[in-house]
Enzyme design. Structure first.
Site, PDB file in Angstrom:
ATOM      1  N   PHE A   1       0.702  -1.156   0.038  1.00  0.00           N
ATOM      2  CA  PHE A   1      -0.099   0.079   0.076  1.00  0.00           C
ATOM      3  C   PHE A   1       0.725   1.271  -0.054  1.00  0.00           C
ATOM      4  O   PHE A   1       0.405   2.218  -0.456  1.00  0.00           O
ATOM      5  CB  PHE A   1      -0.985  -0.009   1.334  1.00  0.00           C
ATOM      6  CG  PHE A   1      -0.373  -0.455   2.419  1.00  0.00           C
ATOM      7  CD1 PHE A   1       0.603   0.346   3.331  1.00  0.00           C
ATOM      8  CD2 PHE A   1      -0.686  -1.693   3.059  1.00  0.00           C
ATOM      9  CE1 PHE A   1       0.907  -0.006   4.502  1.00  0.00           C
ATOM     10  CE2 PHE A   1      -0.267  -2.262   4.301  1.00  0.00           C
ATOM     11  CZ  PHE A   1       0.661  -1.106   4.817  1.00  0.00           C
TER      12      PHE A   1
ATOM     13  N   CYS B   1       1.499   2.926  -3.544  1.00  0.00           N
ATOM     14  CA  CYS B   1       0.164   3.385  -4.327  1.00  0.00           C
ATOM     15  C   CYS B   1      -0.597   4.587  -3.497  1.00  0.00           C
ATOM     16  O   CYS B   1      -1.436   5.412  -3.878  1.00  0.00           O
ATOM     17  CB  CYS B   1      -0.657   2.478  -5.045  1.00  0.00           C
ATOM     18  SG  CYS B   1      -1.157   1.237  -3.566  1.00  0.00           S
ATOM     19  N   HIS B   2      -0.279   4.831  -1.884  1.00  0.00           N
ATOM     20  CA  HIS B   2      -1.056   5.443  -1.274  1.00  0.00           C
ATOM     21  C   HIS B   2      -0.384   6.112  -0.505  1.00  0.00           C
ATOM     22  O   HIS B   2      -0.129   5.864   1.009  1.00  0.00           O
ATOM     23  CB  HIS B   2      -1.964   4.451  -0.554  1.00  0.00           C
ATOM     24  CG  HIS B   2      -3.058   5.186   0.527  1.00  0.00           C
ATOM     25  ND1 HIS B   2      -2.987   5.794   1.634  1.00  0.00           N
ATOM     26  CD2 HIS B   2      -4.408   5.561   0.038  1.00  0.00           C
ATOM     27  CE1 HIS B   2      -4.000   6.271   2.183  1.00  0.00           C
ATOM     28  NE2 HIS B   2      -4.760   6.059   1.292  1.00  0.00           N
ATOM     29  N   PHE B   3       0.177   7.341  -0.756  1.00  0.00           N
ATOM     30  CA  PHE B   3      -0.030   8.104  -1.893  1.00  0.00           C
ATOM     31  C   PHE B   3       1.571   8.209  -2.653  1.00  0.00           C
ATOM     32  O   PHE B   3       2.616   8.259  -1.980  1.00  0.00           O
ATOM     33  CB  PHE B   3      -0.471   9.320  -1.764  1.00  0.00           C
ATOM     34  CG  PHE B   3      -1.853   9.387  -1.295  1.00  0.00           C
ATOM     35  CD1 PHE B   3      -3.178   9.454  -2.014  1.00  0.00           C
ATOM     36  CD2 PHE B   3      -2.039   9.535   0.159  1.00  0.00           C
ATOM     37  CE1 PHE B   3      -4.344   9.356  -1.271  1.00  0.00           C
ATOM     38  CE2 PHE B   3      -3.342   9.656   0.806  1.00  0.00           C
ATOM     39  CZ  PHE B   3      -4.554   9.573   0.108  1.00  0.00           C
TER      40      PHE B   3
ATOM     41  N   VAL C   1       1.442   6.586   3.355  1.00  0.00           N
ATOM     42  CA  VAL C   1       0.719   6.407   4.280  1.00  0.00           C
ATOM     43  C   VAL C   1      -0.155   5.149   4.232  1.00  0.00           C
ATOM     44  O   VAL C   1      -0.677   4.785   3.079  1.00  0.00           O
ATOM     45  CB  VAL C   1       0.082   7.679   4.614  1.00  0.00           C
ATOM     46  CG1 VAL C   1      -1.074   8.069   3.791  1.00  0.00           C
ATOM     47  CG2 VAL C   1      -0.657   7.570   6.116  1.00  0.00           C
TER      48      VAL C   1
END
Length: 177
Positions: free
Chosen positions: A72, A75-77, A82
């Site tokens: 994650f 891609c986040h962000f 985070v």
């Protein structure tokens, strides 16, 4: 429904045990399962009991080791990595469902809701460890087995999420859900 004979009932579980749960091997083929990686949000359960916690109805404590290469973060962000807060919430639901299987509940676990969630911090790639604490409030054992709990997420010693009235149900048939 509950089964009075629960195999593999221990007070702590390794990552391999959690993977076995995801394959349906820990609580039997009709017991609840944890998700497989990458949706499995813990590396181990360090404590489980039926009488502890704030309400003396059961307690679960689990940990997730934070590594910068967790999927994650990519891609986040982009440029501002985070861990999504919803994953911490999902981890708490996962643990309530695991508890229901641990005490002998049968069926497929589904999150049913949450009373209130508060986010007061974040989990960054530089963090070391997340600790989840679940305080069981109630277990209903009728046609539907349902657990209700309060929980918290701590990162590196600081509580950053709290949730009240986490609800998970075990369903024999999910086709009408």
């Amino acid at each position: 429904m509950m089964n009075s004979c629960t195999p593999n009932k221990k007070s702590s579980y390794s990552y391999e045990d959690l993977l076995a749960s995801g394959r349906g091997e820990l609580f039997g083929e009709d017991g609840p399962q944890l998700p497989a990686p990458t949706m499995l949000m813990m590396d181990r359960i360090v404590e489980m009991n039926e009488t502890g916690g704030q309400f003396n109805k059961g307690y679960i404590e689990a940990e997730l080791d934070i590594k910068p290469d967790l999927p994650f973060f990519g891609c986040h962000f982009i440029g501002d990595p985070v861990m999504p807060g919803c994953l911490g919430l999902d981890a708490m639901w996962q643990l309530v469902g695991f508890y229901l299987g641990w005490i002998g509940g049968k069926g497929k676990g589904r999150a049913l809701g949450v009373g209130e969630v508060k986010f007061t911090g974040q989990i960054l790639p530089s963090a070391k460890k997340v600790v989840y604490r679940i305080h069981m409030k109630r277990v209903i054992n009728r046609k539907l087995v349902m657990g209700m709990a309060d929980g918290e997420v701590e990162v590196d010693g600081r509580v950053i999420y709290t949730a009240t009235d986490l609800k998970v149900g075990l369903f024999q048939d999910t086709s009408a859900f």
